[in-house]
Design an enzyme around this catalytic site. Structure first.
Site, PDB file in Angstrom:
ATOM      1  N   GLU A 192       0.831  -1.224   0.000  1.00 48.51           N
ATOM      2  CA  GLU A 192       0.000   0.000   0.000  1.00 48.51           C
ATOM      3  C   GLU A 192       0.856   1.260   0.000  1.00 48.51           C
ATOM      4  O   GLU A 192       0.522   2.265   0.638  1.00 48.51           O
ATOM      5  CB  GLU A 192      -0.978  -0.029   1.193  1.00 48.51           C
ATOM      6  CG  GLU A 192      -1.906  -1.236   1.124  1.00 48.51           C
ATOM      7  CD  GLU A 192      -2.918  -1.341   2.262  1.00 48.51           C
ATOM      8  OE1 GLU A 192      -2.904  -0.492   3.167  1.00 48.51           O
ATOM      9  OE2 GLU A 192      -3.719  -2.296   2.223  1.00 48.51           O
ATOM     10  N   GLU A 297      -5.528  -7.540  -1.547  1.00 50.36           N
ATOM     11  CA  GLU A 297      -6.388  -7.335  -0.372  1.00 50.36           C
ATOM     12  C   GLU A 297      -7.655  -6.663  -0.841  1.00 50.36           C
ATOM     13  O   GLU A 297      -7.606  -5.662  -1.572  1.00 50.36           O
ATOM     14  CB  GLU A 297      -5.757  -6.353   0.630  1.00 50.36           C
ATOM     15  CG  GLU A 297      -4.880  -6.939   1.682  1.00 50.36           C
ATOM     16  CD  GLU A 297      -4.431  -5.881   2.696  1.00 50.36           C
ATOM     17  OE1 GLU A 297      -5.268  -5.076   3.169  1.00 50.36           O
ATOM     18  OE2 GLU A 297      -3.233  -5.871   3.007  1.00 50.36           O
TER      19      GLU A 297
END
Ligand code: BMA
Length: 372
Positions: A192, A297
């Protein structure tokens, strides 16, 4: 072999064209990757053309039962309680391993995670590892925005501290033995990074620093610590263009899987739009760089939509050749991503499980993904 005939049938089923261009076999980015790691990578690449594997973070470690948590029960997962099968992909978190702690930051014992990783391998499932590591310079958590990277790379004042972290990581990764083999795992560090909530995030370091950290980490694990059972997953959060996605890409010799993380909220249409905007870019990147694409995810917390799997997730993902989709953990009664028996969404999850395109453990096992 079963796997071969499976893919032959799958390839015949394709409209043609793209299949021929993709026949050359892919190789892991680590030239010394173990044989099983190379088999896994090739099989992931082939399977992504026809199927998508379902994954769940911490699937075997704990879950939700009648509004309470269950923890550490043998042979249990919420996915299995609803569908009859465990997931195909299992996510594990190594945050706090760097501190030599006995448990990860979500209180799962590392000794247990090792057992799960080996058990998953034995039954032909895929393990993927994330690492919310503390900031080596100040002991704060991963969610720290201090500018850090230059201080932990060679020559930096906290380099030795970072090496201690990596030594612990290497030792643990090397302890994933099964007979004479090391268990291959998908390692997804520094994730991320297009967001700025972690110390390795976009606003907290330069692109060059991020790439240097990635390369140093991979080189150290490979060359100094002789860890060769990893496929490396580069996993952004939201990104605006291919250029943005690749801005911090450390290079083809350091990445095997390309992915990103994105979550659904009440605005379901927006989630679908975001997937449909980013997934075509990810597919192009995967094809151009000969990598495997995954939705690393995702999920809809507490699943307030009864038909989310079959009406939102599957129709969107089916348009793309993704290797796997991993939903986040069933951590608490207010923080879960897979339904449990009795949940209003459970029936829909069963339908998702039954879709021929979707692979859970039961239909993955016969494909022998660690064999040629
Ligand atoms: C977050 C949440 C946290 C957890 C962290 C690392 O998204 O699930 O509760 O500690 O991931 O697993």
């Amino acid at each position: 072999m079963r796997l071969r005939s499976f893919f032959l049938v799958a390839l015949l089923g394709l409209a043609g064209g793209t299949a021929a261009a993709q026949t050359a076999e892919v190789r892991p980015s680590d030239p010394k990757a173990t044989r099983k790691t190379a088999h896994l990578f090739r099989n992931l690449e082939r399977m992504a053309r026809t199927n998508i594997m379902f994954g769940h973070q911490d699937a075997l470690a704990y879950g939700i039962d009648n509004g309470r948590r269950w923890v550490g029960d043998a042979n249990r997962s919420d996915a299995k309680s609803v569908t009859g099968s465990d997931p195909a992909v299992y996510g594990w978190e190594l945050g706090h391993l760097e501190l030599d702690s006995a448990r990860n930051l979500d209180a799962v014992p590392f000794a247990k995670i090792r057992q799960y990783v080996k058990a998953v391998y034995k039954r032909g499932g895929v393990n993927t590892i994330s690492w919310h590591l503390n900031n080596p310079t100040n002991g704060r958590t991963a969610w720290d925005s201090t500018n850090t990277i230059s201080k932990i790379l060679p020559g930096g004042p906290y380099h030795a501290q970072y090496l201690t972290y990596l030594d612990r990581m290497a030792k643990y990764l090397r302890s994933f033995n099964s007979g004479f083999s090391k268990v291959p795992v998908v390692f997804r560090p520094f994730h991320e990074h297009t967001g700025s909530w972690f110390w390795w995030g976009q606003k907290n370091c330069t692109a060059d620093e991020y790439k240097a950290l990635w390369r140093f980490t991979a080189d150290y694990l490979r060359n100094t610590k002789k860890v060769h059972n990893l496929l490396l997953a580069y996993s952004a959060s939201s990104f605006t263009s291919k250029e943005h996605y690749l801005e911090r890409y450390p290079g083809d010799e350091y990445v095997d899987i390309v992915g990103f993380d994105t979550y659904c909220s009440k605005d379901i249409a927006k989630y679908q739009r975001e997937l449909d905007r980013q997934l075509p870019l990810l597919m192009e990147i995967a094809t151009e760089h000969r990598k495997v694409a995954a939705l690393t995810e995702t999920g809809y917390e507490r699943l307030p939509d009864a038909n989310w799997w079959t009406q939102t997730l599957l129709p969107t993902l089916s348009k793309y050749n993704l290797s796997y989709v991993l939903v986040w953990r069933n951590g608490r009664p207010d923080h879960y991503y897979v339904p449990f028996p009795g949940h209003a969404n459970a029936e829909d999850f069963k339908q998702f499980y039954s879709n021929p395109r979707v692979l859970f453990q039961n239909r993955l096992a016969p494909l022998n993904i660690y064999s040629k």
